[in-house]
Design a protein around this motif. Structure first.
Motif, short mmCIF file in Angstrom:
data_model
loop_
_atom_site.label_atom_id
_atom_site.label_comp_id
_atom_site.label_asym_id
_atom_site.label_seq_id
_atom_site.Cartn_x
_atom_site.Cartn_y
_atom_site.Cartn_z
N GLU A 91 0.71 -1.04 0.14
CA GLU A 91 -0.07 -0.12 0.02
C GLU A 91 1.21 1.13 0.41
OE1 GLU A 91 -3.45 0.23 0.04
OE2 GLU A 91 -3.19 -1.99 -0.47
N VAL A 92 0.11 1.96 -0.86
CA VAL A 92 1.35 3.53 -1.12
C VAL A 92 0.54 4.87 -1.06
CG1 VAL A 92 3.72 2.60 -1.78
CG2 VAL A 92 1.81 2.78 -3.42
N PRO A 93 0.84 5.74 -0.83
CA PRO A 93 -0.06 6.44 -0.73
C PRO A 93 -0.32 7.68 -2.08
CG PRO A 93 1.65 7.53 0.11
CD PRO A 93 2.17 5.99 0.27
N GLU A 94 -1.01 8.03 -2.51
CA GLU A 94 -1.11 8.20 -3.82
C GLU A 94 0.12 9.30 -4.15
OE1 GLU A 94 -4.19 10.76 -5.93
OE2 GLU A 94 -5.88 10.07 -4.14
N VAL A 95 0.90 8.98 -5.60
CA VAL A 95 1.74 9.41 -5.78
C VAL A 95 2.05 9.46 -6.96
CG1 VAL A 95 3.25 7.86 -4.33
CG2 VAL A 95 2.59 7.05 -6.55
N TYR A 103 8.59 9.46 -2.15
CA TYR A 103 7.45 7.91 -1.69
C TYR A 103 7.31 7.54 -1.34
CZ TYR A 103 5.61 13.15 -4.29
OH TYR A 103 5.00 13.94 -4.99
N GLY A 104 8.64 6.81 -0.95
CA GLY A 104 8.81 5.23 -0.80
C GLY A 104 9.53 4.39 -1.38
#
Length: 86
Positions: free
Chosen positions: A27-31, A74-75
């Motif tokens: 899961e990642v936030p919106e990028v 962003y990750g």
């Protein structure tokens, strides 16, 4: 030279883009989506053969990024793939 330092910059030829990938189940936030490659940078990397690697500079979210900058923002799990525009 410090690891991660940009040693040189070259312009890119047209027709290339970067796609950003995320491993399955992560899961990642919106990028911002990847975009057009606008250049190439030579990055100091003691772990690479010859002590440096070549990375794309691409547009995403209205600004240029290197893969290292994008992942820092962003990750680290995000992948960056250069592809031909279709």
């Amino acid at each position: 030279m410090r690891a991660g330092s940009i040693v040189g910059v070259l312009p890119a030829y047209s027709g290339l883009r970067v796609d950003v990938t995320v491993p399955a189940g992560v899961e990642v936030p919106e990028v911002p989506a990847g975009g057009v490659v606008v250049g190439w940078v030579l990055v100091a990397d003691p772990g690479a053969v010859g002590g440096a690697r070549v990375d794309p500079v691409f547009l995403a979210g209205g600004r240029p990024w290197t893969p290292d900058q994008y992942r820092a923002a962003y990750g680290t799990q995000l992948g960056v793939q250069v592809k031909m525009l279709s």
